[in-house]
Design an enzyme around this catalytic site. Structure first.
Site, PDB file in Angstrom:
ATOM      1  N   ASP A   1      -1.541   2.350   7.966  1.00  0.00           N
ATOM      2  CA  ASP A   1      -2.635   3.186   8.111  1.00  0.00           C
ATOM      3  C   ASP A   1      -3.997   2.516   9.091  1.00  0.00           C
ATOM      4  O   ASP A   1      -4.865   3.070   8.676  1.00  0.00           O
ATOM      5  CB  ASP A   1      -3.241   3.550   6.548  1.00  0.00           C
ATOM      6  CG  ASP A   1      -3.634   2.037   6.023  1.00  0.00           C
ATOM      7  OD1 ASP A   1      -3.192   1.058   6.514  1.00  0.00           O
ATOM      8  OD2 ASP A   1      -4.386   2.427   5.096  1.00  0.00           O
TER       9      ASP A   1
ATOM     10  N   ASP B   1      -2.916  -9.693  -2.774  1.00  0.00           N
ATOM     11  CA  ASP B   1      -4.084 -10.055  -2.077  1.00  0.00           C
ATOM     12  C   ASP B   1      -5.234 -10.851  -3.183  1.00  0.00           C
ATOM     13  O   ASP B   1      -5.653 -11.645  -2.727  1.00  0.00           O
ATOM     14  CB  ASP B   1      -4.617  -9.035  -1.309  1.00  0.00           C
ATOM     15  CG  ASP B   1      -4.987  -7.807  -2.019  1.00  0.00           C
ATOM     16  OD1 ASP B   1      -4.333  -7.476  -3.133  1.00  0.00           O
ATOM     17  OD2 ASP B   1      -5.623  -6.700  -1.702  1.00  0.00           O
TER      18      ASP B   1
END
Ligand SMILES: *[C@@H]1O[C@H](CO)[C@@H](O)[C@H](O)[C@H]1NC(C)=O
Length: 470
Positions: free
Chosen positions: A236, A314
């Protein structure tokens, strides 16, 4: 019954085909050259046998899948309606089983592996690095937008080979990717089993799938294909025209400075108004791992691979055990921007924050610039001096515009709550990960306010991050 007939027909077709293949393989006319060496023939036969066995196994798998579909066509749900495999109306249609088309790419020949390895190990005429671009795709056909931009801005196909890794088996997305043919290398995450997710985290299932996909695809890229350096891109992301120039220019820093562990294209506070749009060449060090278009080396992956977490990767890399005090390079003006995500990340965050990120438009010749100021020894001295020589002001003074002083200013903070409150008022991200504020370096967050450089900074005797700040 129609379903059984269908099954039987498919079975016969596959067996017949396998038999013919087997016959052709074993009775293949040998050239005299091959007969010369008995060993070579033996090798060849062994290889054929292996391939054949694999083929049989594949057929069986295919057949089982087909049986499943026939048994319960209504239970077979894909992510989108178009993913549902149609059940043929009469047995004549059985020849067009769509499953055949979405054969996982890694089942292709060893030649493909050899080809990609050769790309990874290629010596470029100018001695520059080969850096793979690894695109993560799942069930969004908009990955096309991302790949198109990569192809458009890529200065060299040899230097930046593109690998698209797909998870999710989403057929429309697979088709979009496959349409690029040899322009890209396509791989597919093979493990589609449902991951066991703790009951409380059911709604975060997506994060578990992402972590599994990352772990697998990075292993493929670094350990199987043998690339030395990889830029990770998600499906994206828009990229800036100088995206590749940015990574190429900062590559020597990443290789040369052991206190760096990534280069990221992302500024977490990169919104219009908070950045200096006249300083596209400006780069920083940050203790906060930004992600969203980032480069890492095989050495780092070798360190992380074996302990890679099952989810929330993350935030996991941001923990002190993984980060080990290392920093990333990040730009003043982002070189990526997300164009919106329906999926695991929530849409609210996009509407409120992500969509205001300013994507750089001016190309900066990073490979021609001297970036040594970003090396730790140079940077820390300069940065600390710059920040702590800037006069202290309050948020109210800044807001009212009553400051006569020209140049940068500093707003101090000494508690978590003061940081959060001030950040919120200024329109900055106010969250911490393992005690580190977004974009922070030595606790300092640098941004623009009404055209002025401002540092939101801890006191000068700062002793390090407090992981309990969250
Ligand atoms: C990746 O490779 C490492 C090291 O060989 C291994 O420990 C790990 O399990 C692999 N991860 C996946 C997802 O295959």
């Amino acid at each position: 019954m129609r379903k059984n007939q269908l099954c039987f027909f498919a079975c016969v077709t596959l067996c017949l085909w396998a038999a013919v293949t087997y016959y052709l393989f074993t009775h293949r006319p040998m050239s005299t050259k091959v007969v010369d060496s008995a060993f070579k023939v033996e090798d060849n036969i062994e290889e054929l046998e292996l391939r054949l066995k694999k083929q049989f196994a594949d057929n069986e798998q295919l057949l089982n899948r087909l049986k499943d579909i026939i048994k319960s066509p209504n239970e077979w749900k894909g992510d989108s309606p178009s993913e549902v495999v149609p059940v043929p109306d009469n047995e004549n249609d059985v020849a067009v089983v769509p499953v055949v088309e979405v054969k996982p790419p890694q089942e292709e020949s060893d030649d493909e592996l050899k080809r990609v390895r050769a790309i990874a190990q290629r010596q470029l005429p100018d001695g520059g690095p080969v850096i793979a671009v690894l695109v993560f795709a799942c069930n969004r056909v908009t990955v096309k937008k991302c790949i198109d931009q990569l192809l458009k801005y890529r200065p060299s196909a040899e230097q930046f080979p593109i690998i698209v890794s797909q998870d999710c088996r989403h057929k429309p997305t697979a088709e979009v990717i496959a349409a690029y043919g040899n322009e890209i290398t396509r791989i597919e995450q093979p493990d589609q089993t449902e991951i066991e997710v703790p009951p409380k985290e059911k709604k975060f299932r997506g994060y578990f799938n992402i972590a599994r996909h990352y772990g697998w695809a990075l292993n493929e890229t670094f350990f199987r294909f043998s690339f030395n350096t990889v830029i990770i891109v998600e499906d994206d992301l828009d990229i800036s025209p100088d995206f590749f120039e940015y990574f190429l220019g900062t590559f020597p820093l990443l290789k040369g400075d052991p206190t760096l562990w990534c280069v990221s294209a992302w500024n977490d506070n990169g919104k219009v108004g908070l950045v200096d749009e006249n300083a596209p060449e400006l780069l920083y060090r940050t203790d906060f791992f930004p992600g969203l278009g980032w480069m890492l080396t095989r050495d780092l992956w070798a360190e992380l691979a074996s302990k890679w977490p099952p989810s929330y990767w993350d935030d996991w890399v941001r923990q002190p055990e993984q980060r080990k005090n290392r920093a990333c390079i990040r730009p003043e003006l982002s070189r990526t921007r997300t164009f919106g995500k329906v999926g695991v990340s929530n849409g609210h965050f996009f509407e409120k924050h992500l969509k205001f990120i300013k994507l750089n438009e001016k190309t900066v010749p990073f490979t021609q610039l001297n970036l040594d100021y970003l090396l730790k020894d140079n940077y820390d001295v300069q940065f600390v001096k710059q920040v702590y020589e800037s006069p202290v002001i309050t948020y109210q003074e800044l807001k009212s515009g009553s400051i006569v002083h020209e140049g940068s200013v500093r707003i101090p903070y000494h508690t978590k709550d003061i940081y959060k409150r001030t950040a919120k008022m200024l329109g900055l991200m106010d969250d911490f990960r393992s005690g580190v504020p977004r974009t922070g370096y030595r606790g300092v967050v640098s941004f623009m306010y009404k055209g002025r450089r401002v540092y939101l900074a801890p006191t000068a005797n700062w002793k390090g991050y407090d992981p309990t700040w969250s």
